[in-house]
Scaffold this active site. Structure first.
Site, short mmCIF file in Angstrom:
data_model
loop_
_atom_site.label_atom_id
_atom_site.label_comp_id
_atom_site.label_asym_id
_atom_site.label_seq_id
_atom_site.Cartn_x
_atom_site.Cartn_y
_atom_site.Cartn_z
N HIS A 24 -1.53 4.54 -5.92
CA HIS A 24 -1.77 3.51 -4.94
C HIS A 24 -2.92 3.90 -4.14
O HIS A 24 -3.00 4.94 -3.86
CB HIS A 24 -0.66 3.16 -4.30
CG HIS A 24 -0.56 2.03 -3.45
ND1 HIS A 24 -1.21 1.93 -2.00
CD2 HIS A 24 0.14 0.76 -3.43
CE1 HIS A 24 -1.09 0.79 -1.56
NE2 HIS A 24 -0.34 -0.02 -2.34
N ASP A 58 4.63 10.08 -3.17
CA ASP A 58 4.54 8.92 -2.72
C ASP A 58 5.79 8.08 -3.19
O ASP A 58 5.88 7.85 -4.49
CB ASP A 58 3.53 8.01 -3.22
CG ASP A 58 3.27 6.42 -2.96
OD1 ASP A 58 4.47 6.00 -2.57
OD2 ASP A 58 2.31 6.16 -3.07
N GLN A 92 8.35 3.41 -4.11
CA GLN A 92 8.94 2.58 -5.04
C GLN A 92 10.06 3.19 -5.69
O GLN A 92 10.69 2.95 -6.53
CB GLN A 92 7.64 2.24 -6.33
CG GLN A 92 6.62 1.64 -5.77
CD GLN A 92 6.69 0.18 -5.30
OE1 GLN A 92 7.83 -0.61 -5.68
NE2 GLN A 92 5.90 -0.53 -4.60
N LYS A 98 10.21 -2.08 2.13
CA LYS A 98 10.40 -2.02 0.54
C LYS A 98 12.02 -1.90 0.27
O LYS A 98 12.33 -1.98 -0.89
CB LYS A 98 9.63 -1.17 -0.09
CG LYS A 98 8.19 -1.62 -0.05
CD LYS A 98 7.29 -0.83 -1.06
CE LYS A 98 5.83 -0.54 -0.76
NZ LYS A 98 5.12 -1.91 -0.92
N CYS A 101 -3.40 -2.88 -5.11
CA CYS A 101 -3.93 -1.84 -4.37
C CYS A 101 -4.14 -0.52 -5.22
O CYS A 101 -3.53 0.72 -4.90
CB CYS A 101 -3.06 -1.35 -3.26
SG CYS A 101 -3.19 -2.68 -1.84
#
Lengths: 416, 159
Positions: free
Chosen positions: A122, A199, A202, A225, A366
């Protein structure tokens, strides 16, 4: 098995309609919906103990501080951190990565040092490192992505070498859904003395994540999220690394003793939290963690695997124009499915689905380099699932996609 | 915008003429030695339009090509632009572009302005989808940028 019907009742927004049709919310990789418990927790803070934290001697401030720090405990515990002092509250994943770039990478990296990323990052895990490279003279390297949409680890031993100082990769791809073998990467990174950042935007919302088990040094994620409010997230830093980091933003709260010309830094994590924090959001995130834990992250993951598997099978019934990205093996993919059709551009798909009350994401997500240079399309459409999505919603998605195909095929027949 | 009722305006958006231009784009390609060339890019959705224009000795458009990729609205609008703008001088191009923008903003146009953009009325249905108005305007924004750059660089006009 989850009681989805009961879960759906906890989310007030899911009972609304869009253009007179029930909302089918399939844009969870962008942001999730919020259960009543989170909304009520935030309201309760403002209605009953709104006050600044870590400062006042009065009752309200003490109450607010207690709730704020209890939220930190919950979040730290949720990701398996050894204790809550290594959990920094940040605005979200982006700020978490920027904090590591500013406070660890810039002071520590120099010309010729290498930062290893992947081609499926991303922008939030790409641009901060481009800036670090510009400032320090460090060099960016990339783990390639295969046709199947997984990391190509064939040349990993060359990519992770003595010059590598940091490996920073996404745990789960927001475009391909791929779950990356981050523990293996962590071990390889540590073998050459490099650190690893994940990261986890998700992954933390969708599966059990334990920072000690993953052996990572930095891990960032966003509250919005994972059923929590916007404007808050977490950054985990391994305690031994945390001690070596420079301040991020400076001002109140992050200091101990201040003179006109100098200051000494507060203990961490407070050293990295200058200014009044997002108190209501932090406490709201704590409530989101409570909600997810009441369901159990294994259950969350199981539900998403089942619905993703179902969706992948049902989507195959669409015309052959549709291309689906990411691995077929459900054990290495999360609940995001990106697709593309030459017949109906993703943007048009998005509009037609919207008219059916179905919210999906369209565009480059993104991750422009991945979408344009690897998938070789200008945009994709993406459906992404969460605990409240049902198989019947997948059926509605497929039906609406068929409708979109019909609109464009009929026109095509007329136009040839 | 009211999202609470079925506005059922997909038919307005995906009119036959628009899908025809999308599926059989006119004047698609890139000129090798254009007088005006300009790129429009929408980072929100990745839509891309490249315009290249050749002028004749009187400063009128001799050939306009577009290239690019993106949704039906952005590509159809670009295709329609190339058809409408042949044999026009730069001031006429600007007037047409401004009139088209005015229509997309929902302003009432004079009959003179309406006749300038004859054929583009089919794109008015896009107004019901605010997020897509940018798609319809992408080629036109590129056109305006290209004229501006040409005016400053070649005609030496003050920006």
């Amino acid at each position: 098995m989850l009681d989805i019907k009961a879960i759906r009742k906890d989310f007030p927004i899911l009972s609304r309609t869009v253009y007179g049709k029930p909302l089918v919310y399939l844009d969870n990789a962008a942001t999730s919906q919020k259960p009543s418990s989170v909304i009520e927790t935030i309201t309760n803070y403002y209605q009953n103990y709104n006050s600044n934290v870590h400062r006042g001697v009065h009752a309200l401030s003490m109450e607010a501080t207690e709730h704020y720090e209890a939220a930190r405990e919950k979040v730290a515990n949720f990701i398996g951190a050894p204790d809550s002092t290594c959990l920094i509250f940040v605005r979200g994943t982006t700020e978490g990565i920027n904090l590591v770039a500013s406070s660890w990478a810039i002071p520590n990296l120099g010309p010729g040092d290498e930062i290893l990323l992947s081609e499926m990052e991303h922008h939030s895990n790409l641009i901060p490192w481009q800036r670090v490279a510009q400032i320090t003279g460090a060099v960016l390297k990339f783990i390639p992505v295969t046709e199947e949409g997984v990391l190509d680890l064939e040349n990993l031993s060359a990519l992770i070498n003595n010059r590598t100082k940091l490996v920073s990769v996404t745990h789960v791809s927001n475009v391909l859904g791929t779950i990356n073998p981050v523990k293996e990467l962590a071990r390889k990174a540590h073998n050459v003395g490099a650190l690893i950042m994940l990261d986890a935007a998700q992954s933390v919302p969708h599966m059990p994540v334990n920072v000690q088990d993953l052996e990572c040094d930095f891990l960032a994620f966003s509250s919005h999220k994972m059923l929590g409010p916007t404007g808050i997230g977490g950054l985990y830093v391994r305690p031994s690394v945390l001690k070596t980091m420079q301040p991020f933003q400076s001002g109140g709260e992050m200091v101990k003793e201040v003179t006109f010309t100098s200051a000494s830094w507060n203990d961490h994590p407070f050293q990295f939290e200058a200014g009044t924090p997002s108190i209501s959001a932090s406490i709201g995130l704590g409530a989101a963690v409570d909600y997810l834990q009441s369901i159990g992250m294994d259950e969350v993951r199981n539900h998403e695997m089942a619905i993703t598997q179902y969706a992948l099978e049902e989507l195959k019934h669409l015309s052959e124009d549709f291309i689906f990205y990411g691995p077929n093996d459900i054990s290495i993919r999360g609940g995001a499915i990106s697709f593309y059709s030459d017949l109906v551009h993703p943007h048009d798909l998005g509009t037609i689905l919207d008219q059916e009350g179905i919210a999906i994401r369209t565009g480059h997500h993104c991750a422009m380099p991945l979408v344009r240079e690897r998938l070789k399309v200008s945009a994709t459409a993406r459906a992404s699932f969460y605990i409240y999505n049902t198989e019947s919603e997948v059926d509605q998605l497929v039906k609406a996609l068929k409708k979109a195909t019909r609109i464009f095929t009929n026109a095509y027949k007329k136009n040839i | 915008m009211d999202y609470s009722f079925d506005i059922n305006s997909l038919d307005d958006l995906y009119q036959e003429v628009i899908l025809d231009h999308y599926q059989r784009p006119r004047n698609k390609g890139v000129l090798t030695n254009p007088d005006i060339s300009s790129k429009g890019f929408n980072p929100f959705c990745g839509d891309e339009i490249i315009l290249s224009i050749k002028l004749d000795s009187k400063g009128k458009t001799k050939c306009i090509l577009f290239d690019g990729q993106g949704c039906s609205i952005s590509q159809a609008s670009a295709s329609m632009l190339t058809e409408l703008l042949s044999n026009k001088n730069l001031d006429e191009l600007k007037s047409i572009s401004y009139s088209f923008r005015a229509m997309m903003r929902g302003e009432s146009l004079s009959s003179g302005e309406m006749s300038l953009i004859e054929g583009l009325e089919v794109l008015e249905g896009v107004r019901k989808f605010p997020i897509r108005i940018k798609c319809a305007l992408l080629a036109w924004a590129a056109l305006e940028d290209g004229i501006e750059e040409y005016s400053v660089k070649v005609l030496k006009k003050e920006p």
